[in-house]
Design an enzyme around this catalytic site. Structure first.
Site, PDB file in Angstrom:
ATOM      1  N   ASN C 130       0.836  -1.197   0.000  1.00 44.20           N
ATOM      2  CA  ASN C 130       0.000   0.000   0.000  1.00 44.20           C
ATOM      3  C   ASN C 130       0.873   1.249   0.000  1.00 44.20           C
ATOM      4  OD1 ASN C 130      -2.492  -1.225  -0.013  1.00 44.20           O
ATOM      5  ND2 ASN C 130      -2.478  -1.523   2.225  1.00 44.20           N
ATOM      6  N   CYS C 152      -5.661  -7.487  -3.557  1.00 48.20           N
ATOM      7  CA  CYS C 152      -6.123  -7.088  -2.233  1.00 48.20           C
ATOM      8  C   CYS C 152      -7.245  -8.021  -1.832  1.00 48.20           C
ATOM      9  CB  CYS C 152      -6.608  -5.644  -2.288  1.00 48.20           C
ATOM     10  SG  CYS C 152      -7.304  -5.085  -0.737  1.00 48.20           S
ATOM     11  N   HIS C 153      -7.270  -8.394  -0.553  1.00 48.38           N
ATOM     12  CA  HIS C 153      -8.300  -9.341  -0.105  1.00 48.38           C
ATOM     13  C   HIS C 153      -9.477  -8.671   0.582  1.00 48.38           C
ATOM     14  CE1 HIS C 153      -5.636  -9.705   3.701  1.00 48.38           C
ATOM     15  NE2 HIS C 153      -6.205  -8.542   3.568  1.00 48.38           N
ATOM     16  N   HIS C 189      -9.599  -0.208  -1.690  1.00 45.10           N
ATOM     17  CA  HIS C 189     -10.035   0.167  -0.341  1.00 45.10           C
ATOM     18  C   HIS C 189     -11.198   1.149  -0.360  1.00 45.10           C
ATOM     19  CE1 HIS C 189      -5.914  -1.070   1.567  1.00 45.10           C
ATOM     20  NE2 HIS C 189      -6.661  -2.104   1.209  1.00 45.10           N
TER      21      HIS C 189
END
Lengths: 428, 428, 428, 428
Positions: C130, C152-153, C189
Site C-alpha cells: 500500500n 487485495c483481499h 479500499h
C-alpha cells in the site's frame, strides 16, 4: 500586400523568401508598385531575402504559402489517379492528390516550424498552403508551442452566395458578405454552415423553400460545358452545397469543387460532376498558370483583396477585435469532431490571442463522415512524419474517394510515389 | 432601471410583478423617479402588474429575481447549520444553505419556465436569483427550449481588483475594469480566471511576484474585526482568491466570501475565516435589510449601475455585440466540466443568440473539485424536482462544506426542512 | 508460501530478497518449514538472495511487498496528522498518511520497474504494497510495458460478511465466500459492490430490509471499547459499508476502517468513529508488530491462506481460468472513473493475460467522489515522480480527510516531510 | 434442437411459432425425430403453437429467427442494387440490402419486444435474425428493460480457419476451435480479432509470416469459378480477412463474403470479388433454398450443431459459466466504438447475467470505419422506427457500398421501397 498598402495604422517591413529567388524578386516589384501607389496609405517596405532564417528573425507575423515540390508533381496528384478512375476537381486537399501533396509538404512544414521556434517563437504563423488542415497540423505536431492558424476564404464565397440569395428573397441589394451571420464547423473545404441569418432573418427556411422547387436541382451539364469552354474552372452554383442541405439540413460552406471531393456521390464520372455544373481544372492549365511569375498592371487601381489577413493581424496586435473563421487544433470548439484534429470554426481574434467560439454540432451521420475525414488526415500526417509507406497507404485506402480495388490502389500509389520521389525523401 | 433610464436607443415598458404588491409598487415609484430624472434619456415606462401572466404576455425579456420563501427562512439556511459547526459567510449558493434555498426555489422556477413558454416563448430570460446555477438549470430542466441565462457581477469585482493592482504595478491610474481581459471558467461563485492581461501585459507573473512576499498572506484578523464593527460584510482583500492562485495557478474570480464556501479549508472556524479578512454576514442583518422596501433619495444623480443587463439586451436585439461572462448549460464551452451542467464562461452576445467562447481548462485537480460541485448541484436539482428527500440528503452529505457525522447531518437536515416546510410543498 | 506448499502442479524456486537480510533468512526458514510439512505436495524450493537483480533474473512472477522507509516513519503518517485533528484508522492508503507513504514508495517502485524490465520483462508483477493504487500505477508510469497488477483481499471480507448474512437470511450454513457473486468497482479500499447475488438470489433487497431496522445502525461505542481493550483493531461490523448502501444504494466492499478514510463523515472525532464500532490501530502497536520477524509454530497444520495469488499464477500459466478482483489501469473497465487511473474491478485471468470485465457504473454522485480520490492519487504519483513539493501539497489539501486550514496543513506537511526526510531524497 | 436432444441436464418444452403454420409443424416433426432419437438424452418436448402470445407465456428463453417479409423481397435487397452497380454477396446485414431488410424487420421486432415484456419480461431473448445488429438494437429501443442478445457463429469460422493454420504451422492435428483464444471487437459481420493465441503461442507473427509470401494473395478467380459451378457460395479462403490484417494489423473475424460488404474495395466488380475467391449467392438460389421446408433424414446420427445456444442457456441458468462472443449494446466493452451501439465482443455468461469483457481497441483508422458503420446502423434503426424516408435515404447514401450518384441512389431507393412496399407499412 494590397491590404497592407491600404492600412494606415500598421507599419513595418515585408520580407519575401522563396526558394526561387526570381519569384521573390518579382513579388518585391509587385509590392513596391502597391506600396507606392497614389492611393496607398502605408509606410511598409518590402524586400526579398536569401534565406528563411533572414526572413524569420524577429518577425511578428509569418505567412506561409508554398508549392510543395515542383508544379509538375501535380501530375502525380491528379493524372495518375484519373487513370485509375478517381476524378478530383482540385486534388490538393483530400483524395489521393491531397494525400500525396501532404506527404511532400509535411517535411517542409516541420522544418519551418523548427526554424520559427528558434528565430521568432512569439510570432503568429498564418498558413495559406493546402492541404490546409494537414499543413497547419504539422506545425503543431513539430512544435506544440507554436502560435499557428490556417486561413481560407471559401466561407466568404458561401456568404457571398447567400448575399445574392438574400437580394433575391428580400428584393434588396445583396448585402456585404460580412452581414451574413453564420455558424460553421468541419474541416477545411469540408465545412458546413449550421446556422445562417441576415438582419435577424433565419435563412434556413428560405433555403428549404428554394430547393424544394424541382427546377433547382436540374441538370447543369450545359452550364458546365460553357464553363469548360471559357476556362471558368472555379465557377459553380452551389448545387452540391445545397444537396448537402437537402440531405443533412446544413449548408456546405465551401465551393462545390471542394465539397465534391469528400464523398463518393458526385465524382462517379465526369458526367455526374458536370450534372452539378462543376468542372475539373485540367492539369495542363494549372501548370501554365502557376509557371507565370507575378506581375501587376501599371495603373491598376488599389483595391482591397477581400481577404482578412491584415484585419487579423490588427486584431492580434490589439487594435481591434474580429470574429473570423479559422483553422485550429480542436480543443473543444467542435465537440463532435475528434479532439486535437485541426478544425475550421469561428474564433475571436484578440490581442495576441485567438479564442474559438463554440460551434453547433453537425447532424450525427455527417459528423461521422467529417470525423472519418479528420482521422484520414491525422493518419496521413503521422505517415508523413514517420515516412511510413504502409501507414500512408492505409490513409489512402480509407479516403472516401478511393473506391477501387486494393490491388489497383497499391499500383496507383506506387506510381504516384515514384513520380514525386524527388520531393519525398522519407519514402524512397 | 438606472441603465434603462440612461439608454436612448431602446424603448418599451417595464412590468413589475411581485407576490408582495407593495414591493412592486414601491419599485414603480423608484422607476418613475429614474425615468423622469433630468438626466434620463429614455422613453421607457414602468408599471406594476397583478399576475406573472400579465407581466409575461408578449415580453421580449424576462428578468427573474426572487427571494424563495420568506426571508426568515434564511435562519434555516444559516443558523441551523451554524449550530452544527458549519459556517457560511453567504449561504445562498452552496453548502447546506444553498441546497435548502435551491429546494425552495426550484418549484417556483419550474412554474415560471412553463408560464414563460406559454406567454412569451421567444423571450430571453435573465436570471439573477441565487443559487444562480441551480435556478438557471431548473429553467432548462423544466423547459429545454427556453432561452435563459444567468448573470452575475462577481467577475466584475475581480476585474476591479486587478485594475487596482495594475494601477500599482504600472504606476498608472487604475484602468476601467473592462480593459482587464480575462478568461474564466467554473460554476457561478466558484469561478476562476485562467488568464488575465491588460494592455498586452500578462498579469499572472505579476500576481506570482506579489504573493511571493510573505507579508501578502499575513493575518487579517484585525481588518476583519474592523469590518464587523462597521458592518462591511461584503468587503474583502482577495486573499482567498490569491490563495487559490498560490495553490493551483489560477485566480479565484469571485469574492472571497463565496470562494470560501466551496472548499473546507477556510471555514474550519470563525478565527480561520477572519484570518483571511473575511466576515460572515449575520442573519439578523440580512432580515433587517431585506425587509426594507426600495426607496430612492430625491435629487440623487442618475448613474450607471455597473451591471451589463441593458448592454446584453441591446446586443441580443442586434444593435451591438458584447463579450460577457454568463451562466449557461455546458454544451462544450468548458470541456473539462460535466456536460449539461450550468457553467460560467465568456460568451458573445449577438442578435438573438449567445455563442459561448471556448474556455481554457482548469488545472486537473481543481477541475475535479469544481466538477464535483457541479454534480452536487445536479443532484440537488434532481432532488428538488422529484421531491426526493433521500436524494437531497445525498447531495447535502456530498457537499464539501459538510464535514460532520452522518448522524448529525441527518438531524441538521431534518431541522432545516422542518423550519422551511411552508416553502417546501414537495418535502412534507 | 502455504498455498504453494499445497499446490502440486506448479514447481520452481522462491527467491526472497529483503533489504534486511535477516528478514529474508527468517522467511526462508518459514518457507522451508512449509515446503517440508508432511501435508505439503510441492517440489518448490526457497532461498534468500543478496540483490534484487539476483531475485529477478529469469523470473516468471515477481511479488512486491515492502515497507517504504523505516516503520517508525508511520509516526509521520499517523501521529503528526493526529495532532492536527486528522484521524486515520489505517493511514497507508489515502489521507495525509497515504500520501506521505506514497512519496516514499514511488522512487523504490520506479527502481523496481526498471530492474524488472531489464531482468525479466515478460514476468507478471504482483503488488501487495500500500498504497496499492499508487504503487501499482507507479510501475506503469515508469515502465508502460510492464505486466503488473495489484491484489487485495478486502473484497473477500465483504464476501465473507455477505456469506454470514446469507446464512442468517436463508437459515443455512454460511456458504463459501466464492459463491457470493459480486460486481465491484472503485479504487482499492474504496471499492463498492454494485450487485450481489447468491444461488440466484439478488441480495440487495435483503440488505435493504436488514438496514431498515433502526437497531441496525445503533451506536457501537461499547463494541469499539471492547475491541480496543482486546487489541482487535481489524474487527468491524460493516456498519459503514452499509451506511454507504443506505446513502447511495451500493455496498462498501472494503473494511470499514478503510472506507471511513475516503470521506469526511466518519472521522470527525474518535467518538464518531467508535460509534460505528471501528477503532484506530495505534502507532505503537504497529511498530511492535512489524518489528517482529516471521516465525512459524512447529507442528502447526498446513492450511490455505485464503489468498488467491497461487490460483492467479496457475491461471496466468494457462492451467485454468479465474475471475478475480484486481487493480489495473483503467482502459475502460470502469467507464465512469478516470481513464488511466488504477481501478479495482473483476477480471478474468487467462494464459498470460488478464482481461477486465466491464463493471457496472456507480451512482453518479459516488462516482464523482471516487473519481476525485483517483485524481488526488494521480496528482500524488506525479508529485512523487517529479519531487514537486507544491504539487504534493496540492494533492494533500484536496484529499477529503484534510479539512483543516491551509496554514495548519502547510505546517503539518512540513513536519511530516521533515520527519520522513531520510526516505524522501527528492523532497529535501 | 440437436443440442437440446443431447443435453441431459435441462428439461422443458419447446414451443414453435411461425406465421406459416406448416413450417412450424414441419419443425415439430424434425424436433420429435431428434428428441426420440436413440442417442437422445433429453426429456424435452416440442409443439407448434398458434400465436406468439401462446409461445411466449411463461417462457425462460425466447429464440427469434425470422424472414422479414416474403423471401421474394430479397429481390429488392439484391437485384435492384445490382442493376445500379452495387454488388452484395450476402445483402442481409449492410449495404442497400441490409438497410431495406432492416426497414422490414424493425416493426416486427418492436412488436415482439412489447409482447415479450408483457408475457415473459424476465426471459432471455436470443436473436439470430439479420441484420443482427439492428434487430437486436430494435429490441432495446422498443423495450429498454429487455434481456436480449444476438448470437452469430461467424467468429467460430475464424477460429476453425486458425485451427487449420495451427495444424499446418505446428505440424499437429488442427485443435478444436475452442482452444483458439481470440479477442474480438466490432459490429456483427464486421468483427476483428485483435489478438489470437493457441496453447500460449501468439499467432499474429505467424499470420504475418504467412501473408508475407506473395503467393498467399494470388488471384483466386479459378477457385471462385469452381465454387460457382459447385454452388459452394459460402466457401472462402479468408483472403479478405487477411487483407485486413495486411492493412490494419488485425484479422477479419467473419467470412470474406460479409467483410467485403463493409468497405468499397472488394466489390468494385464481379471480377474483383472473384479475385479473392469469393462468390455472390444468386437470388434465385436463395429463393429455392428458403422455400424448402425443413426435413430430417431418417436414421441420421445425432450430432452437436456446433452452435453455443444450449451452453449459453445452461450458463444463464447457473449451471456453468461460459465465455462467448455476443452482440449487446455498448456500455463500454468496446471503448472506441459509439456508446449504445450494438457491438460484438466476448462476454461471460453467468447465472441470469451476461458480463462483457473489455475488448482491446481497434487501430484508429479502422475504429473510425467501424464506428461509421455503427452510425449508419443507428440512423437506419431510427428511420425504421419513425418511418422517415429521408432519414432512411440519409443512411443509404452514407453506407460505404453506395458509391453511385445521388440521383441514381434516389431512383434505386424508390424502386426498392416500391418492390417491398407490402412489408413496409410505415413507408407507404
Amino acid at each position: 500586400m494590397s491590404d497592407l498598402a491600404l492600412c494606415a495604422d500598421l507599419a513595418g517591413e515585408v520580407r519575401l523568401f522563396d526558394i526561387d529567388v526570381r519569384a521573390a524578386e518579382a513579388n518585391v516589384a509587385v509590392g513596391n508598385a502597391l506600396f507606392s501607389h497614389p492611393d496607398a496609405r502605408t509606410s511598409f517596405r518590402v524586400r526579398a531575402v536569401r534565406s528563411a532564417q533572414e526572413a524569420l528573425e524577429g518577425s511578428d507575423f509569418v505567412v506561409l504559402s508554398i508549392e510543395p515540390g515542383s508544379i509538375t508533381m501535380r501530375y502525380a496528384d491528379l493524372e495518375i489517379p484519373r487513370r485509375y478512375g478517381i476524378l478530383q476537381p482540385v486534388g490538393d486537399t483530400t483524395g489521393p492528390g491531397g494525400i500525396l501533396r501532404a506527404l511532400r509538404a509535411v517535411p517542409i512544414y516541420e522544418d519551418y516550424a523548427h526554424q520559427i521556434m528558434t528565430a521568432c517563437p512569439r510570432a503568429w504563423v498564418i498558413n495559406y498552403t493546402n492541404p490546409m488542415t494537414i499543413c497547419t497540423a504539422s506545425l503543431y505536431a513539430a512544435e506544440p508551442g507554436i502560435k499557428a492558424f490556417g486561413c481560407c476564404h471559401e466561407v466568404f464565397g458561401t456568404q457571398e452566395r447567400l448575399a445574392d440569395w438574400v437580394g433575391r428573397w428580400f428584393k434588396t441589394e445583396p448585402p456585404d458578405r460580412r452581414f451574413l451571420r453564420l455558424d460553421i464547423t468541419g474541416v477545411n473545404h469540408f465545412t458546413f454552415a449550421t446556422a445562417a441569418s441576415w438582419d435577424g432573418h433565419d435563412l434556413f427556411p428560405r433555403i428549404r423553400d428554394m430547393i424544394a422547387d424541382p427546377a433547382f436541382f436540374a441538370d447543369r451539364s450545359e452550364t458546365a460545358a460553357r464553363r469548360r469552354a471559357e476556362e471558368k474552372w472555379f465557377e459553380n452554383d452551389g448545387l452540391i452545397a445545397c444537396d448537402f442541405f437537402a440531405r443533412f439540413g446544413v449548408l456546405g460552406a465551401a465551393g462545390d469543387r471542394h465539397l465534391a471531393e469528400f464523398v463518393p456521390w458526385y465524382l462517379t464520372s465526369e458526367e455526374n460532376l458536370h450534372r452539378w455544373g462543376v468542372t475539373r481544372t485540367p492539369y495542363e492549365w494549372r501548370v501554365a498558370r502557376l509557371s507565370r511569375l507575378s506581375r501587376r498592371e501599371p495603373g491598376a487601381p488599389l483595391t482591397p483583396s477581400g481577404e482578412e489577413g491584415v484585419q487579423q493581424m490588427r486584431a492580434l496586435l490589439g487594435d481591434d477585435s474580429l470574429v473570423a473563421n479559422v483553422n485550429l487544433p480542436n480543443r473543444g470548439q467542435a465537440p463532435d469532431l475528434p479532439p486535437g484534429a485541426v478544425v475550421e470554426t469561428y474564433a475571436r481574434f484578440e490581442r495576441d490571442e485567438i479564442r474559438p467560439l463554440l460551434s453547433r454540432p453537425l447532424p450525427p451521420l455527417l459528423a461521422s463522415i467529417v470525423s472519418h475525414v479528420a482521422k484520414v488526415q491525422q493518419t496521413t500526417l503521422e505517415a508523413a512524419r514517420l515516412g511510413d509507406r504502409e501507414m500512408a497507404f492505409q490513409a489512402l485506402i480509407a479516403d472516401p474517394l478511393v473506391r477501387i480495388s486494393t490491388d489497383d490502389a497499391r499500383r496507383m500509389f506506387a506510381e504516384m510515389l515514384d513520380h514525386a520521389r524527388e520531393a519525398l525523401p522519407r519514402f524512397r
